[in-house]
Design a protein around this motif. Structure first.
Motif, mmCIF file in Angstrom:
data_model
loop_
_atom_site.group_PDB
_atom_site.id
_atom_site.type_symbol
_atom_site.label_atom_id
_atom_site.label_comp_id
_atom_site.label_asym_id
_atom_site.label_seq_id
_atom_site.Cartn_x
_atom_site.Cartn_y
_atom_site.Cartn_z
ATOM 1 N N ASP A 121 -60.417 -81.739 50.226
ATOM 2 C CA ASP A 121 -61.819 -82.100 50.492
ATOM 3 C C ASP A 121 -62.162 -81.946 51.965
ATOM 4 O O ASP A 121 -63.163 -81.341 52.324
ATOM 5 C CB ASP A 121 -62.081 -83.542 50.061
ATOM 6 N N HIS A 122 -61.350 -82.539 52.831
ATOM 7 C CA HIS A 122 -61.590 -82.392 54.271
ATOM 8 C C HIS A 122 -60.334 -82.694 55.072
ATOM 9 O O HIS A 122 -59.394 -83.312 54.584
ATOM 10 C CB HIS A 122 -62.744 -83.288 54.754
ATOM 11 N N VAL A 123 -60.344 -82.206 56.290
ATOM 12 C CA VAL A 123 -59.304 -82.473 57.273
ATOM 13 C C VAL A 123 -59.989 -83.196 58.422
ATOM 14 O O VAL A 123 -61.146 -82.891 58.750
ATOM 15 C CB VAL A 123 -58.668 -81.154 57.765
ATOM 16 N N ASN A 183 -55.305 -85.800 61.803
ATOM 17 C CA ASN A 183 -55.174 -87.223 61.519
ATOM 18 C C ASN A 183 -54.979 -87.458 60.026
ATOM 19 O O ASN A 183 -54.224 -88.322 59.611
ATOM 20 C CB ASN A 183 -56.400 -87.984 62.024
ATOM 21 N N HIS A 184 -55.698 -86.710 59.184
ATOM 22 C CA HIS A 184 -55.425 -86.760 57.745
ATOM 23 C C HIS A 184 -55.979 -85.547 57.012
ATOM 24 O O HIS A 184 -56.964 -84.958 57.428
ATOM 25 C CB HIS A 184 -55.950 -88.044 57.099
ATOM 26 N N PHE A 185 -55.292 -85.209 55.961
ATOM 27 C CA PHE A 185 -55.800 -84.313 54.925
ATOM 28 C C PHE A 185 -56.354 -85.196 53.804
ATOM 29 O O PHE A 185 -56.026 -86.386 53.723
ATOM 30 C CB PHE A 185 -54.666 -83.442 54.366
ATOM 31 N N THR A 186 -57.182 -84.616 52.937
ATOM 32 C CA THR A 186 -57.839 -85.401 51.889
ATOM 33 C C THR A 186 -57.854 -84.635 50.571
ATOM 34 O O THR A 186 -58.374 -83.514 50.507
ATOM 35 C CB THR A 186 -59.295 -85.693 52.295
ATOM 36 N N VAL A 187 -57.310 -85.230 49.535
ATOM 37 C CA VAL A 187 -57.349 -84.603 48.214
ATOM 38 C C VAL A 187 -58.742 -84.785 47.603
ATOM 39 O O VAL A 187 -59.275 -85.894 47.598
ATOM 40 C CB VAL A 187 -56.303 -85.241 47.274
ATOM 41 N N GLN A 223 -66.585 -91.944 46.942
ATOM 42 C CA GLN A 223 -65.581 -93.011 46.931
ATOM 43 C C GLN A 223 -64.328 -92.469 47.617
ATOM 44 O O GLN A 223 -63.961 -91.308 47.421
ATOM 45 C CB GLN A 223 -65.232 -93.403 45.496
ATOM 46 N N GLN A 224 -63.684 -93.313 48.405
ATOM 47 C CA GLN A 224 -62.506 -92.881 49.163
ATOM 48 C C GLN A 224 -61.425 -93.957 49.129
ATOM 49 O O GLN A 224 -61.728 -95.146 49.152
ATOM 50 C CB GLN A 224 -62.874 -92.668 50.638
ATOM 51 N N SER A 225 -60.189 -93.501 49.121
ATOM 52 C CA SER A 225 -59.063 -94.403 49.363
ATOM 53 C C SER A 225 -58.058 -93.647 50.222
ATOM 54 O O SER A 225 -58.224 -92.448 50.470
ATOM 55 C CB SER A 225 -58.430 -94.875 48.040
ATOM 56 N N TYR A 259 -52.765 -90.073 54.229
ATOM 57 C CA TYR A 259 -53.310 -89.132 53.239
ATOM 58 C C TYR A 259 -54.521 -89.818 52.614
ATOM 59 O O TYR A 259 -54.457 -90.991 52.269
ATOM 60 C CB TYR A 259 -52.251 -88.842 52.176
ATOM 61 N N GLU A 260 -55.619 -89.073 52.507
ATOM 62 C CA GLU A 260 -56.841 -89.660 51.970
ATOM 63 C C GLU A 260 -57.176 -89.034 50.615
ATOM 64 O O GLU A 260 -56.767 -87.900 50.333
ATOM 65 C CB GLU A 260 -57.989 -89.432 52.952
ATOM 66 N N PHE A 261 -57.936 -89.775 49.816
ATOM 67 C CA PHE A 261 -58.313 -89.330 48.468
ATOM 68 C C PHE A 261 -59.801 -89.558 48.301
ATOM 69 O O PHE A 261 -60.293 -90.660 48.519
ATOM 70 C CB PHE A 261 -57.502 -90.116 47.426
HETATM 71 NI NI NI Z 1 -61.446 -88.692 55.892
#
Ligand code: NI
Length: 287
Positions: free
Chosen positions: A39-41, A183-187, A228-230, A253-255
């Protein structure tokens, strides 16, 4: 996706997974028989010329990304923008920067001391595609076409400086310790097709022993607002300081689960949710 875009995201993933073995395990768990949609970096910067949002965005601008949403985080003293590619299906990019002038004089002095260590010849060019991983690397590293998003930490600092920053701003301490890197990747969980909800993914991750960020609830945001994010809690990693190593929270890691609002899939970010997602690297207050 264009090949130069593929190459950049592959390099970013390689840099990220070195700090995030847990993300690689989750990636393998989710991607068993398919690609894991991204989704985003996200990146963190310092609101100074050559090391802020513009400089971090440069590599993406060259790939055709354009600025979209703007976000203000009053309490955390941050400003952020997200960028989207003109090409469909490219991951979004979320870049924040610390509003240095809003920090205490002491924290400002520490940060200026770090920025002053960025080698001559890089600092002016840091907004472009040059940069070095470490201040101590030989000058031929400067000739590498290395964007700021892959520059790493171009300074050294003491444990005391880290802890002083941590007292005022967890974000400032993180950037001081890790420099410029993912800082994070996001599924994009809604694109995976294997979970009925973000809750179902969270349940699986917790059953598998992964720790989630519970600040503001494990799921931030609601379907009605589009997102929605976790996220996981960033596991501690060993970081070298000039007076010895420390184990401190690294990357997470974000979702994300995007919903349609008025018939259009929401593509922005939600400030109140991102505000608590930032705390995924906060070691303070953990049990
Ligand atoms: Ni994010």
């Amino acid at each position: 996706m264009s090949s130069s875009s593929d190459a950049l995201f592959a390099a970013l993933w390689t840099d990220y997974r070195a700090l995030a073995p847990h993300a690689e395990r989750i990636h393998a768990l989710l991607g068993r028989d398919r690609a894991v949609p991204n989704d985003h970096v996200a990146f963190r910067g310092i609101g100074r010329p050559g090391v802020g949002i513009d400089a971090l965005a440069e590599a993406f601008r060259l790939l055709g990304y354009e600025p979209r949403g703007e976000y203000v985080f009053e309490e955390k003293k941050l400003f952020a923008r997200h960028f989207e590619s003109r090409e469909q299906k490219q991951p979004k990019v979320f870049i924040s920067e610390l509003l240095v002038e809003k920090l205490s004089p002491r924290s400002q002095r520490i940060l200026e001391g770090l920025l002053a260590q960025i080698p001559l010849g890089i600092s002016g060019g840091y907004g472009g595609s040059s940069g070095a991983r470490e201040a101590s690397e030989p000058t031929d590293a400067l000739t590498l076409k290395r964007p700021l998003v892959l520059a790493g930490r171009p300074w050294s600092l003491t444990q005391a400086e880290y802890y002083e920053l941590l007292e005022e701003s967890e974000y400032a301490a993180w950037v001081a310790a890790f420099g410029f890197r993912v800082n994070h990747f996001t599924v994009a969980v809604h694109e995976l097709g294997s979970f009925p909800s973000l809750q179902a993914l969270n349940d699986l991750l917790e059953a598998e022993g992964f720790e989630l960020n519970a600040a503001g609830g494990k799921i931030k945001g609601r379907p009605e607002i589009g997102l929605q994010q976790s996220s996981t809690l960033a596991p501690p990693v060993r970081v070298e300081f000039s007076d010895g190593p420390l184990e401190i929270p690294g990357v997470y890691y974000e979702f994300a689960w995007r919903h349609s609002v008025d018939g259009v899939l929401y593509s922005g970010f939600v400030t109140s949710s991102a505000d608590r997602i930032f705390e995924s690297t906060d070691a303070r207050g953990r049990g």
